[in-house]
Structure formats: structure tokens, C-alpha cells
Design an enzyme around this catalytic site. Structure first.
Site, PDB file in Angstrom:
ATOM      1  N   HIS A 147       0.812  -1.215   0.000  1.00 42.31           N
ATOM      2  CA  HIS A 147       0.000   0.000   0.000  1.00 42.31           C
ATOM      3  C   HIS A 147       0.845   1.265   0.000  1.00 42.31           C
ATOM      4  O   HIS A 147       0.340   2.350  -0.269  1.00 42.31           O
ATOM      5  CB  HIS A 147      -0.921   0.021   1.216  1.00 42.31           C
ATOM      6  N   HIS A 186       6.678   6.443   6.378  1.00 42.13           N
ATOM      7  CA  HIS A 186       6.153   6.069   5.075  1.00 42.13           C
ATOM      8  C   HIS A 186       5.568   7.306   4.420  1.00 42.13           C
ATOM      9  O   HIS A 186       5.516   8.383   5.033  1.00 42.13           O
ATOM     10  CB  HIS A 186       5.084   4.969   5.211  1.00 42.13           C
ATOM     11  N   HIS A 233       2.584   9.063   1.423  1.00 42.06           N
ATOM     12  CA  HIS A 233       1.358   9.000   0.622  1.00 42.06           C
ATOM     13  C   HIS A 233       1.530   9.983  -0.525  1.00 42.06           C
ATOM     14  O   HIS A 233       2.018  11.102  -0.318  1.00 42.06           O
ATOM     15  CB  HIS A 233       0.139   9.369   1.466  1.00 42.06           C
ATOM     16  N   HIS A 240       4.852  10.644   6.815  1.00 41.62           N
ATOM     17  CA  HIS A 240       4.416  10.339   8.177  1.00 41.62           C
ATOM     18  C   HIS A 240       5.543   9.631   8.916  1.00 41.62           C
ATOM     19  O   HIS A 240       5.986   8.548   8.501  1.00 41.62           O
ATOM     20  CB  HIS A 240       3.183   9.432   8.175  1.00 41.62           C
ATOM     21  N   THR A 274      -4.828   6.197   9.163  1.00 39.19           N
ATOM     22  CA  THR A 274      -5.512   6.537   7.914  1.00 39.19           C
ATOM     23  C   THR A 274      -5.650   5.353   6.966  1.00 39.19           C
ATOM     24  O   THR A 274      -5.934   5.524   5.779  1.00 39.19           O
ATOM     25  CB  THR A 274      -4.794   7.692   7.193  1.00 39.19           C
ATOM     26  N   THR A 275      -5.417   4.146   7.477  1.00 44.06           N
ATOM     27  CA  THR A 275      -5.757   2.918   6.756  1.00 44.06           C
ATOM     28  C   THR A 275      -6.447   1.976   7.741  1.00 44.06           C
ATOM     29  O   THR A 275      -6.296   2.127   8.961  1.00 44.06           O
ATOM     30  CB  THR A 275      -4.500   2.211   6.194  1.00 44.06           C
TER      31      THR A 275
END
Length: 315
Positions: A100, A127, A129, A152, A233-234
Site C-alpha cells: 500500500h 512512510h 502517501h 508520516h 488513515t488505513t
């Protein structure tokens, strides 16, 4: 944020997509969550609006990300300077395509405190986004503006030994968020091809020696930020996160951002638009610190990660 996968429990779910044949119905595992960019008629996974099918927490009242309306943020004198311990220490992290996002593990020797946090928190991983080819891709937005990418850095309370336990504490996790914007840089980075398979869920390689302080602005320029309480947020969307978002973006070139669009999801599709849409505030308050200006850091993060991933610079 990419931490927990939903429980592997399958159920009969029928759902359709506006671009799909309304007669097509599929069986789907509830743990099969995905981003909207992965959803197709042939792969009807649980896109963000269906994440509550993957985990009921995703339908909670205090979800992340959010849109921060700067004029409504309340100044909080308790939001003082952060204390960064061992952020300057060099480490070699494993770069992983977790299906992801791209994630780098951090040894538990780097901590943050102060900044209005209720405890000392140790770094676990970082990680990112991003969008498509440098387009909108951040999870949080500022006054409705979505930046191309968001970093993040994930921390958990110092006394915990694993993230699952920390998430059982309503303030067990603290995340530092940084935005990136497209700009023209003078640095020239050469990204070398390699044989790493970025489509698989495995450790790709070791990131060359790097420190967390090299990825972000200098400490004296980290005094302006926003604070609110929210969630992962996942899925599982656990509401146990203290969010800190630094307002001023860090510059990166369009070529550096586009490198991330070369990655692949588990199904082989381009790993793009890896963000959850903003969620309702539902009465939460957003606080802000002082008004000092944050100076942008270098582009070392993307340069180092792109090299580690072995991706070539787009033509």
C-alpha cells in the site's frame, strides 16, 4: 498510515461501482481494502468509502485525515518546541513495499517529547502517501489544498514494545506529518536501475545510512504546526493517534515525485493516489502552535529512497 490489516474474515458482500455493470456482483474478503485507484469492475475491493466493511473502526467519529481550516485553528500555548532525541543518529533501514506504500523501519532509539505531547514517544517507521506523477496526493489538506505528497513519521509511547499494544491506548501513537510541494531544485539526482521487484510484498533493500533529522527541516524551524486527535488513515482506522502537521511544505522536483508512481500495488497496478479522502471533523478542535516560519529541508529523503528502490529517473 500503513500499519494494520483487517482481520482475515470473509463474508458475502455485494457492492457496485458507478463505472461497472450493475448486474455484476462479487464475493469479496472484508480484509481486501484498497485505494480508489485500485478499484475496477474486475477487482471490486473495499475502496475508502467501503473501508468500514474492512474494519468497523473506519466508520468512527474521529477519523483521519482531515482538512485543516487555518482561521479556525485555536492557538494553544502548550504546543511548545519538540525535543528530538537521537534524530541525528545514522541508521540503515529496510525499505519495504508493503502493498500500500513504501515504508522504512526505524530502530527504537529515536524519541520525541515536548510539543504538548503527554509522554515520550519512540520512532517506529516512516512512510509516504502520494498522488499520480506529482499530482495531488497528500492525505491531510490545508484550507482545502492537497499537496503532492505527505511524509508520516510514526511513533509510539516509549513503554510499549509493539504498535498493536500502543494502539490500545487512546494516546498511544504520535505521528509527525510533513507536506511536499513541487518546485525547481538545483540538485541533480541519478536513479540507477536494479533487479528489485517492487510488485512484491517483501523487503526490497537497505536504505543507505541516513538520519531522521536529514529528512525534515531543522529543529529550530519546527515550531509552527497543527495538532488534533484522530486515527490511523488505513484499516483498522484505530482512533489512538495524536497528529502533528507542520504547515510549510518541503520542496521536491517533479521528477523526484514521479519516481513513486513507478511503484506497483500487489495486483501489479501502478501505486498511485495512495491517500484516504479527508474525513468529517465531527466537533473536534484543531490547535496551532506559534507563528515561526518553517524552512524547507533538502530533498534527501526522496533521493535516498529512490536510489534504494532502484528506480530510474523518468524520461
Amino acid at each position: 498510515m500503513c500499519y494494520l490489516f483487517a482481520a482475515d474474515i470473509c463474508a458475502r458482500l455485494y457492492f457496485v461501482h458507478e463505472n461497472c455493470d450493475l448486474t455484476k456482483q462479487t464475493l469479496s474478503c472484508v480484509s481486501d481494502w484498497c485505494y480508489q485507484s485500485q478499484f475496477t469492475c474486475d477487482h471490486q475491493c473495499n475502496a475508502p468509502e467501503k473501508w468500514d466493511h474492512a474494519n468497523s473502526n473506519c466508520a468512527g467519529k474521529y477519523q483521519s485525515p482531515i482538512n485543516i481550516v487555518t482561521r479556525k485553528a485555536l492557538k494553544d500555548e502548550r504546543l511548545t518546541r519538540f525535543q528530538f532525541n537521537n534524530y541525528q543518529e545514522i541508521f540503515r533501514g529496510s525499505v519495504k513495499n508493503n502493498g500500500h506504500s513504501v515504508q522504512v523501519g526505524i530502530p527504537h532509539l529515536r524519541t520525541i517529547s515536548g510539543g504538548g505531547l503527554p509522554a515520550t514517544y519512540k520512532a517506529v517507521q516512516f512512510h509516504l502517501h502520494w498522488g499520480t506523477n506529482g499530482g495531488p496526493g497528500s492525505e491531510h489538506t490545508i484550507d482545502g489544498e492537497q499537496y503532492p505528497m505527505e511524509l508520516h513519521i510514526v511513533h509510539m509511547k516509549e513503554q510499549y514494545t509493539d504498535l498493536t499494544t500502543a494502539l490500545s491506548d487512546s494516546e498511544g501513537v504520535a505521528v509527525l506529518g510533513f507536506f511536499y510541494e513541487v518546485t525547481i531544485l538545483t540538485e541533480i539526482f541519478v536513479f540507477l536501475l536494479s533487479e528489485f521487484d517492487v510488485t512484491t510484498n517483501q523487503i526490497l533493500t537497505s536504505l543507505a545510512g541516513i538520519s531522521l533529522s536529514q529528512l525534515i527541516p531543522s529543529e529550530q524551524n519546527l515550531t509552527t504546526y497543527y495538532r488534533y486527535k484522530g486515527s490511523l488513515t488505513t484499516p483498522g482506522c484505530t482512533e489512538a493517534v495524536i497528529w502533528t502537521l507542520f504547515e510549510s511544505p518541503i520542496p521536491l522536483s517533479a521528477d523526484q515525485l514521479q519516481v513513486f508512481s513507478e511503484l506497483k500495488f500487489r495486483d501489479g497496478k501502478p501505486m498511485v493516489d495512495t491517500f484516504r479522502p479527508v474525513q468529517p471533523l465531527n466537533g473536534r478542535r484543531v490547535f496551532r502552535s506559534g507563528s515561526a516560519v518553517i524552512l524547507a529541508s533538502s530533498a534527501l529523503l526522496v533521493a535516498a529512497m529512490a536510489t534504494a528502490l532502484g528506480l530510474s529517473q523518468p524520461n
